[in-house]
Design a protein around this motif. Structure first.
Motif, PDB file in Angstrom:
ATOM      1  N   PHE A   1      -2.229   9.092   5.369  1.00  0.00           N
ATOM      2  CA  PHE A   1      -3.565   9.685   5.426  1.00  0.00           C
ATOM      3  C   PHE A   1      -4.455   8.920   6.396  1.00  0.00           C
ATOM      4  N   ILE A   2      -4.391   7.579   6.332  1.00  0.00           N
ATOM      5  CA  ILE A   2      -5.242   6.772   7.212  1.00  0.00           C
ATOM      6  C   ILE A   2      -4.895   7.055   8.669  1.00  0.00           C
TER       7      ILE A   2
ATOM      8  N   SER B   1       4.462  16.992   4.343  1.00  0.00           N
ATOM      9  CA  SER B   1       4.007  18.340   3.985  1.00  0.00           C
ATOM     10  C   SER B   1       2.554  18.284   3.507  1.00  0.00           C
ATOM     11  N   LEU B   2       2.074  17.112   3.096  1.00  0.00           N
ATOM     12  CA  LEU B   2       0.708  16.994   2.597  1.00  0.00           C
ATOM     13  C   LEU B   2      -0.314  16.861   3.728  1.00  0.00           C
TER      14      LEU B   2
ATOM     15  N   TYR C   1      -5.829  11.064   9.403  1.00  0.00           N
ATOM     16  CA  TYR C   1      -7.248  11.416   9.429  1.00  0.00           C
ATOM     17  C   TYR C   1      -8.077  10.428  10.235  1.00  0.00           C
ATOM     18  N   GLY C   2      -7.648   9.145  10.226  1.00  0.00           N
ATOM     19  CA  GLY C   2      -8.447   8.147  10.914  1.00  0.00           C
ATOM     20  C   GLY C   2      -7.917   7.817  12.304  1.00  0.00           C
TER      21      GLY C   2
ATOM     22  N   ALA D   1      -6.787   1.455  -0.317  1.00  0.00           N
ATOM     23  CA  ALA D   1      -5.591   0.696   0.064  1.00  0.00           C
ATOM     24  C   ALA D   1      -5.706  -0.752  -0.408  1.00  0.00           C
TER      25      ALA D   1
ATOM     26  N   VAL E   1       0.862  -1.181   0.000  1.00  0.00           N
ATOM     27  CA  VAL E   1       0.000   0.000   0.000  1.00  0.00           C
ATOM     28  C   VAL E   1       0.904   1.239   0.000  1.00  0.00           C
ATOM     29  N   PRO E   2       0.579   2.277  -0.779  1.00  0.00           N
ATOM     30  CA  PRO E   2       1.421   3.480  -0.795  1.00  0.00           C
ATOM     31  C   PRO E   2       1.576   4.096   0.597  1.00  0.00           C
TER      32      PRO E   2
ATOM     33  N   MET F   1     -10.452   5.333   2.277  1.00  0.00           N
ATOM     34  CA  MET F   1      -9.002   5.137   2.185  1.00  0.00           C
ATOM     35  C   MET F   1      -8.623   3.676   2.346  1.00  0.00           C
TER      36      MET F   1
ATOM     37  N   LYS G   1       3.452   2.423  -6.175  1.00  0.00           N
ATOM     38  CA  LYS G   1       3.058   3.011  -4.894  1.00  0.00           C
ATOM     39  C   LYS G   1       3.366   4.508  -4.867  1.00  0.00           C
TER      40      LYS G   1
ATOM     41  N   PRO H   1     -12.962   9.152   7.004  1.00  0.00           N
ATOM     42  CA  PRO H   1     -11.662   8.928   6.380  1.00  0.00           C
ATOM     43  C   PRO H   1     -11.357   7.450   6.157  1.00  0.00           C
ATOM     44  N   LEU H   2     -11.807   6.610   7.087  1.00  0.00           N
ATOM     45  CA  LEU H   2     -11.346   5.215   7.053  1.00  0.00           C
ATOM     46  C   LEU H   2     -11.905   4.458   5.856  1.00  0.00           C
TER      47      LEU H   2
ATOM     48  N   LEU I   1       7.810  14.379  -4.911  1.00  0.00           N
ATOM     49  CA  LEU I   1       6.938  15.506  -4.582  1.00  0.00           C
ATOM     50  C   LEU I   1       7.579  16.831  -4.989  1.00  0.00           C
TER      51      LEU I   1
ATOM     52  N   LEU J   1       6.533  13.620   2.351  1.00  0.00           N
ATOM     53  CA  LEU J   1       5.085  13.389   2.296  1.00  0.00           C
ATOM     54  C   LEU J   1       4.345  14.132   3.407  1.00  0.00           C
TER      55      LEU J   1
ATOM     56  N   TYR K   1      -4.996  -0.805  -4.132  1.00  0.00           N
ATOM     57  CA  TYR K   1      -3.553  -0.735  -4.391  1.00  0.00           C
ATOM     58  C   TYR K   1      -2.906  -2.089  -4.093  1.00  0.00           C
TER      59      TYR K   1
ATOM     60  N   LEU L   1       1.827   7.125   1.303  1.00  0.00           N
ATOM     61  CA  LEU L   1       0.985   8.322   1.422  1.00  0.00           C
ATOM     62  C   LEU L   1      -0.396   7.953   1.953  1.00  0.00           C
ATOM     63  N   LEU L   2      -0.938   6.837   1.474  1.00  0.00           N
ATOM     64  CA  LEU L   2      -2.261   6.414   1.910  1.00  0.00           C
ATOM     65  C   LEU L   2      -2.220   5.983   3.374  1.00  0.00           C
TER      66      LEU L   2
END
Lengths: 231, 243
Positions: free
Chosen positions: A71-72, A172-173, A75-76, B202, A64-65, B198, B167, B194-195, B68, A170, B205, A67-68
């Motif tokens: 985020f998880i 910074s995002l 945010y989660g 995931a 899985v990336p 995403m 990725k 969010p969960l 980036l 990353l 991916y 970045l994801l």
């Protein structure tokens, strides 16, 4: 046309960004090294109770990336922590800690693979000698086995260090003022984004280039006693 | 905080759309990587300094810079120069997809240069020398002896680079590309959950990455089919024949 004097403030801010990037790098690397080493040792055991969750963990983290995953967690994460530890408290997940957590979790999986491979490449006699001498397992790993593991895994670990350095960008995002954020903001404010972004990219290049001689010195140190006679 | 299955199912079409973008982008850049990395590796290995040095600088710069930052430079940075905006290539840089392809490709080719170089170097010298001694022209030795062998030695490194690259495409949303990550992020901002989006992204991916891994494992087996252990039944009949 602004003069170079006007830029000095921005470059000072960039130094602050560099400090955050370096802190992220150090924390993420140390934590992923620690977790990855423990996981790598556990992976050599045969018990399925440990193997199955470890295999799943590594598969997720390498599939899985980053970045994801960041985020998880960002945010989660607070929701999950609240659900796990009780609704009476609220948990704030800061960009810095979620960045370190995400990068460390992902790279721990890669460190685990590396360490596991290095352990399998150790001569069997090393393990047998430790058992015969009656060394407690903790001491055997700390004094005899792990120093050899790190010698074998060093090139891969240097690689991970450089990957982590670049992955810190990353964060910074999710709103952390690291080097990339500062460079982007300064570029937007001065309408000279190219200069600031190029300076930022030179920092990353310089950091990874500087790693090489340092890694060579470390390699020489870890390899002492390994030099063949007459070489 | 829980995984909302009905939302996950409802957002599948949008996520698939994003996934298609991720896959298109990846295939585009991977093809560019195959086309450009062999000449770059040859330039990097060349004895002529005028070729080797620029290739080395290219590799150091585009490997060392985070993707980036590279995307920001391409998307925001170079637009400040009037001569870029007036140039023939401007439509390519003005377009987010063009920017993303160029940024990812520069990074990918820089990595691939070292992958190809390492694979070519791992081909035993004796094989190329033997072919030359047999009077096969150097060009043909490269094309039909060294390159196929290098492919076999380099397939693992290539797989790692491809997986890492796929990725890495998750980042292109910063130049407004609606890839899988961007779509998941959008659903999060609409639903404040969010969960669910995403984790669904995931999983997607993960499936793509593991399909790629499976494909490479098959390719690896096919390339190394002469090393494969013989099936048990055949071995047995052979033994019988010898006896």
């Amino acid at each position: 046309m602004p003069t170079s004097v006007d830029y000095s403030g921005y470059f000072q801010q960039m130094l602050g960004g560099v400090s955050i990037t370096v802190q992220m790098l150090l924390w993420s690397f140390v934590i992923s090294l620690a977790i990855g080493t423990v996981f790598g040792i556990l992976r050599t055991g045969a018990s399925g109770v440990v193997q199955i969750p470890l295999t799943i963990y590594i598969s997720i983290m390498t599939g899985v990336p980053s970045l994801l995953i960041l985020f998880i967690i960002y945010y989660g994460g607070s929701g999950v922590l609240t659900a796990l530890l009780g609704y009476d408290r609220s948990f704030d997940v800061s960009p810095f800690s979620s960045g370190v957590a995400a990068i460390a979790m992902v790279n721990a999986a890669y460190v685990c693979d590396l360490v596991h491979g290095a352990i399998r490449n150790l001569p069997k006699g090393q393990f047998e000698a430790c058992t015969v001498l009656g060394l407690p397992r903790f001491h055997a790993w700390r004094l005899i086995l792990l120093p050899q593991v790190f010698r074998l895994a060093l090139p891969g670990l240097v690689n991970i260090w450089i990957i982590i350095l670049k992955e810190t960008s990353l964060v910074s995002l999710v709103g952390l003022s690291d080097l990339v954020t500062v460079a982007k903001t300064a570029g937007g404010a001065t309408s000279e984004p190219f200069v600031f972004l190029i300076v930022a990219s030179f920092f990353y290049i310089a950091m990874s280039t500087l790693t090489v001689p340092l890694a060579n010195r470390l390699e020489r140190r870890l390899n002492r006693g390994q030099t063949p006679v007459g070489a | 905080m829980h995984f909302d299955l009905s939302l996950a199912i409802a957002s599948l079409p949008a996520l698939f759309h994003g996934l298609m973008m991720t896959i298109c982008l990846s295939i585009f850049v991977l093809l560019l990587g195959i086309v450009f990395s062999v000449p770059m590796a040859l330039a990097r290995m060349s004895k002529r300094r005028s070729l080797a040095w620029p290739a080395l600088v290219f590799v150091i710069f585009f490997r060392g810079t985070p993707v980036l930052v590279l995307l920001y430079i391409l998307y925001f940075g170079i637009a400040q120069f009037a001569w870029v905006r007036e140039s023939f290539f401007w439509p390519l840089f003005a377009d987010p997809f063009g920017c993303a392809v160029i940024g990812l490709a520069l990074n990918h080719v820089a990595y691939m240069t070292d992958v190809v170089r390492g694979s070519l170097l791992s081909v035993p010298r004796g094989i190329a020398e033997a072919s030359l001694a047999l009077g096969i022209p150097e060009r043909k030795v490269f094309l039909w002896v060294r390159l196929p062998l290098a492919l076999r030695y380099g397939i693992r490194a290539y797989q790692n680079e491809v997986v890492g690259f796929i990725k890495g495409t998750a980042i292109v949303s910063v130049v407004t590309i609606n890839d899988l990550t961007a779509v998941a992020n959008g659903i999060f901002q609409e639903t404040y959950d969010p969960l669910t989006p995403m984790i669904t992204a995931a999983v997607m991916y993960w499936i793509v990455v593991n399909l790629v891994r499976l494909g490479f494992a098959g390719l690896d087996r096919w390339l190394n089919r002469h090393h494969a252990p013989e099936p048990a039944s055949r071995t047995r009949t052979r033994k019988a024949a010898v006896a």
